[in-house]
Design a protein around this motif. Structure first.
Motif, PDB file in Angstrom:
ATOM      1  N   LYS A 154       0.858  -1.183   0.000  1.00  0.00           N
ATOM      2  CA  LYS A 154       0.000   0.000   0.000  1.00  0.00           C
ATOM      3  C   LYS A 154       0.891   1.228   0.000  1.00  0.00           C
ATOM      4  CE  LYS A 154      -3.689  -2.107   2.673  1.00  0.00           C
ATOM      5  NZ  LYS A 154      -4.375  -2.100   3.944  1.00  0.00           N
ATOM      6  N   ASN A 155       0.951   1.911  -1.125  1.00  0.00           N
ATOM      7  CA  ASN A 155       1.869   3.020  -1.261  1.00  0.00           C
ATOM      8  C   ASN A 155       1.484   3.768  -2.531  1.00  0.00           C
ATOM      9  OD1 ASN A 155       4.108   4.665  -1.346  1.00  0.00           O
ATOM     10  ND2 ASN A 155       5.465   3.065  -2.081  1.00  0.00           N
ATOM     11  N   THR A 156       1.238   5.057  -2.400  1.00  0.00           N
ATOM     12  CA  THR A 156       0.809   5.818  -3.568  1.00  0.00           C
ATOM     13  C   THR A 156       1.966   6.484  -4.306  1.00  0.00           C
ATOM     14  OG1 THR A 156       0.372   7.753  -2.182  1.00  0.00           O
ATOM     15  CG2 THR A 156      -1.489   6.265  -2.609  1.00  0.00           C
ATOM     16  N   ALA A 157       3.181   6.397  -3.768  1.00  0.00           N
ATOM     17  CA  ALA A 157       4.348   6.990  -4.431  1.00  0.00           C
ATOM     18  C   ALA A 157       5.280   5.868  -4.880  1.00  0.00           C
ATOM     19  CB  ALA A 157       5.076   7.922  -3.468  1.00  0.00           C
ATOM     20  N   SER A 158       6.008   6.101  -5.968  1.00  0.00           N
ATOM     21  CA  SER A 158       6.942   5.087  -6.439  1.00  0.00           C
ATOM     22  C   SER A 158       8.191   5.079  -5.557  1.00  0.00           C
ATOM     23  CB  SER A 158       7.337   5.370  -7.884  1.00  0.00           C
ATOM     24  OG  SER A 158       8.269   6.429  -7.936  1.00  0.00           O
ATOM     25  N   THR A 159       8.844   3.935  -5.524  1.00  0.00           N
ATOM     26  CA  THR A 159      10.066   3.813  -4.739  1.00  0.00           C
ATOM     27  C   THR A 159      11.111   4.803  -5.222  1.00  0.00           C
ATOM     28  OG1 THR A 159       9.562   1.485  -4.349  1.00  0.00           O
ATOM     29  CG2 THR A 159      11.806   2.182  -3.945  1.00  0.00           C
ATOM     30  N   ASP A 160      11.210   4.994  -6.532  1.00  0.00           N
ATOM     31  CA  ASP A 160      12.197   5.943  -7.068  1.00  0.00           C
ATOM     32  C   ASP A 160      11.921   7.367  -6.600  1.00  0.00           C
ATOM     33  OD1 ASP A 160      13.553   3.932  -8.372  1.00  0.00           O
ATOM     34  OD2 ASP A 160      12.635   4.331 -10.328  1.00  0.00           O
ATOM     35  N   SER A 161      10.657   7.775  -6.628  1.00  0.00           N
ATOM     36  CA  SER A 161      10.348   9.142  -6.195  1.00  0.00           C
ATOM     37  C   SER A 161      10.574   9.299  -4.694  1.00  0.00           C
ATOM     38  CB  SER A 161       8.921   9.549  -6.584  1.00  0.00           C
ATOM     39  OG  SER A 161       7.957   8.861  -5.814  1.00  0.00           O
ATOM     40  N   LEU A 162      10.309   8.249  -3.930  1.00  0.00           N
ATOM     41  CA  LEU A 162      10.574   8.305  -2.486  1.00  0.00           C
ATOM     42  C   LEU A 162      12.076   8.389  -2.223  1.00  0.00           C
ATOM     43  CD1 LEU A 162       7.961   5.700  -1.231  1.00  0.00           C
ATOM     44  CD2 LEU A 162       7.909   8.175  -0.852  1.00  0.00           C
ATOM     45  N   ALA A 163      12.859   7.659  -2.989  1.00  0.00           N
ATOM     46  CA  ALA A 163      14.318   7.713  -2.830  1.00  0.00           C
ATOM     47  C   ALA A 163      14.820   9.132  -3.071  1.00  0.00           C
ATOM     48  CB  ALA A 163      14.993   6.728  -3.778  1.00  0.00           C
ATOM     49  N   GLU A 164      14.264   9.806  -4.056  1.00  0.00           N
ATOM     50  CA  GLU A 164      14.697  11.179  -4.338  1.00  0.00           C
ATOM     51  C   GLU A 164      14.288  12.128  -3.222  1.00  0.00           C
ATOM     52  OE1 GLU A 164      16.970  12.082  -6.524  1.00  0.00           O
ATOM     53  OE2 GLU A 164      17.017   9.922  -6.868  1.00  0.00           O
ATOM     54  N   LYS A 165      13.117  11.909  -2.633  1.00  0.00           N
ATOM     55  CA  LYS A 165      12.687  12.738  -1.504  1.00  0.00           C
ATOM     56  C   LYS A 165      13.645  12.563  -0.326  1.00  0.00           C
ATOM     57  CE  LYS A 165       7.745  12.598  -2.632  1.00  0.00           C
ATOM     58  NZ  LYS A 165       7.451  13.972  -2.929  1.00  0.00           N
ATOM     59  N   VAL A 166      14.024  11.316  -0.059  1.00  0.00           N
ATOM     60  CA  VAL A 166      14.951  11.043   1.039  1.00  0.00           C
ATOM     61  C   VAL A 166      16.322  11.645   0.726  1.00  0.00           C
ATOM     62  CG1 VAL A 166      16.147   9.236   2.343  1.00  0.00           C
ATOM     63  CG2 VAL A 166      13.708   8.976   1.786  1.00  0.00           C
ATOM     64  N   ARG A 167      16.814  11.413  -0.473  1.00  0.00           N
ATOM     65  CA  ARG A 167      18.134  11.926  -0.868  1.00  0.00           C
ATOM     66  C   ARG A 167      18.219  13.439  -0.638  1.00  0.00           C
ATOM     67  NH1 ARG A 167      21.853   9.934  -4.778  1.00  0.00           N
ATOM     68  NH2 ARG A 167      20.230   8.685  -5.753  1.00  0.00           N
ATOM     69  N   ALA A 168      17.126  14.148  -0.901  1.00  0.00           N
ATOM     70  CA  ALA A 168      17.120  15.607  -0.751  1.00  0.00           C
ATOM     71  C   ALA A 168      17.214  16.047   0.707  1.00  0.00           C
ATOM     72  CB  ALA A 168      15.851  16.181  -1.386  1.00  0.00           C
ATOM     73  N   LEU A 169      16.909  15.162   1.635  1.00  0.00           N
ATOM     74  CA  LEU A 169      16.878  15.529   3.061  1.00  0.00           C
ATOM     75  C   LEU A 169      18.115  15.123   3.849  1.00  0.00           C
ATOM     76  CD1 LEU A 169      13.193  14.590   4.002  1.00  0.00           C
ATOM     77  CD2 LEU A 169      14.140  16.874   3.595  1.00  0.00           C
ATOM     78  N   VAL A 170      18.941  14.263   3.289  1.00  0.00           N
ATOM     79  CA  VAL A 170      20.057  13.720   4.075  1.00  0.00           C
ATOM     80  C   VAL A 170      21.402  13.977   3.397  1.00  0.00           C
ATOM     81  CG1 VAL A 170      18.603  11.930   5.123  1.00  0.00           C
ATOM     82  CG2 VAL A 170      19.883  11.400   3.038  1.00  0.00           C
ATOM     83  N   ARG A 171      22.447  13.888   4.192  1.00  0.00           N
ATOM     84  CA  ARG A 171      23.811  14.005   3.679  1.00  0.00           C
ATOM     85  C   ARG A 171      24.120  12.801   2.789  1.00  0.00           C
ATOM     86  NH1 ARG A 171      24.769  13.622   8.997  1.00  0.00           N
ATOM     87  NH2 ARG A 171      26.385  12.088   8.584  1.00  0.00           N
ATOM     88  N   PRO A 172      25.048  12.931   1.852  1.00  0.00           N
ATOM     89  CA  PRO A 172      25.385  11.810   0.962  1.00  0.00           C
ATOM     90  C   PRO A 172      25.813  10.544   1.729  1.00  0.00           C
ATOM     91  CG  PRO A 172      26.321  13.838   0.098  1.00  0.00           C
ATOM     92  CD  PRO A 172      25.747  14.170   1.456  1.00  0.00           C
ATOM     93  N   GLU A 173      26.567  10.705   2.807  1.00  0.00           N
ATOM     94  CA  GLU A 173      26.993   9.526   3.586  1.00  0.00           C
ATOM     95  C   GLU A 173      25.795   8.818   4.212  1.00  0.00           C
ATOM     96  OE1 GLU A 173      28.098  12.846   5.203  1.00  0.00           O
ATOM     97  OE2 GLU A 173      29.024  12.891   3.224  1.00  0.00           O
ATOM     98  N   ARG A 174      24.835   9.597   4.676  1.00  0.00           N
ATOM     99  CA  ARG A 174      23.627   9.014   5.262  1.00  0.00           C
ATOM    100  C   ARG A 174      22.846   8.281   4.170  1.00  0.00           C
ATOM    101  NH1 ARG A 174      23.203   8.585   9.943  1.00  0.00           N
ATOM    102  NH2 ARG A 174      23.490  10.776  10.372  1.00  0.00           N
ATOM    103  N   PHE A 175      22.756   8.869   2.989  1.00  0.00           N
ATOM    104  CA  PHE A 175      22.009   8.218   1.918  1.00  0.00           C
ATOM    105  C   PHE A 175      22.670   6.898   1.529  1.00  0.00           C
ATOM    106  CE2 PHE A 175      20.281   7.677  -2.426  1.00  0.00           C
ATOM    107  CZ  PHE A 175      18.940   7.622  -2.075  1.00  0.00           C
TER     108      PHE A 175
END
Length: 185
Positions: free
Chosen positions: A2-23
């Motif tokens: 159950k998820n209305t967003a794609s995994t790729d779009s979620l990955a980009e949302k996360v990437r935008a919020l964290v440091r590269p090492e965290r990602f």
């Protein structure tokens, strides 16, 4: 799932919020959570999603963490970073994730989850045992050998023991999970 967003779009949302090492850590955790889940007869894609989102709020400023996840007890007030799991859950909900087991896994990766939540156990272990950390290899190997419950029990016990040795207050949810696991068959 159950998820209305794609995994790729979620990955980009996360990437935008964290440091590269965290990602990079997040991607290792997601891959390991998927592998652990699959080795234990669970849905690897749901575990991957939980891993992808688990640290989405980890690099947010303290004020944002407090806004997304107001403290519920003294441990959280004294250690706002402990709120990042609950804050990540709020972000995931806002991004369209509705799978309750995945949401509980995201929130519980900091404190521990009910042992009935297999996705949550896989994520908890993946987070503390991903190879980039250089520790807890024995816990990772147990989980990958199909011994998820045993690995989870050891992971939670290790966390409680570590915090006790450091003199750090233990979150009430972690203690509750620890007690439940200590008395489980």
């Amino acid at each position: 799932m159950k998820n209305t967003a794609s995994t790729d779009s979620l990955a980009e949302k996360v990437r935008a919020l964290v440091r590269p090492e965290r990602f990079a850590h997040i991607l290792r955790v997601a891959a390991l959570a998927k592998e652990i889940a699959e080795k234990n007869g669970l849905d690897g894609e749901r575990a991957y999603l939980a891993g992808l989102l688990h640290d989405a709020a980890r690099d947010l400023p303290e004020e944002e963490l407090l806004s997304l996840a107001p403290p519920e007890n003294e441990v959280e007030r004294a250690h706002p970073l402990s709120l990042h799991g609950r804050a990540a859950r709020r972000l995931a909900e806002g991004w369209g994730v509705e799978d309750e087991e995945v949401l509980e896994a995201i929130e519980g990766h900091v404190y521990g989850v009910d042992p009935q939540n297999g996705i949550g156990m896989a994520l908890y272990i993946a987070d503390i045992a991903e190879p980039g950390r250089g520790v807890n290899g024995e816990i990772r190997e147990l989980a990958l050998a199909g011994r998820l419950s045993e690995a989870y029990r050891l992971a939670v016990a290790n966390k409680v023991n570590y915090l006790q040795k450091k003199g750090v207050p233990i979150h009430p949810r972690t203690l509750a999970v620890y007690e439940r696991l200590a008395h489980a068959p």
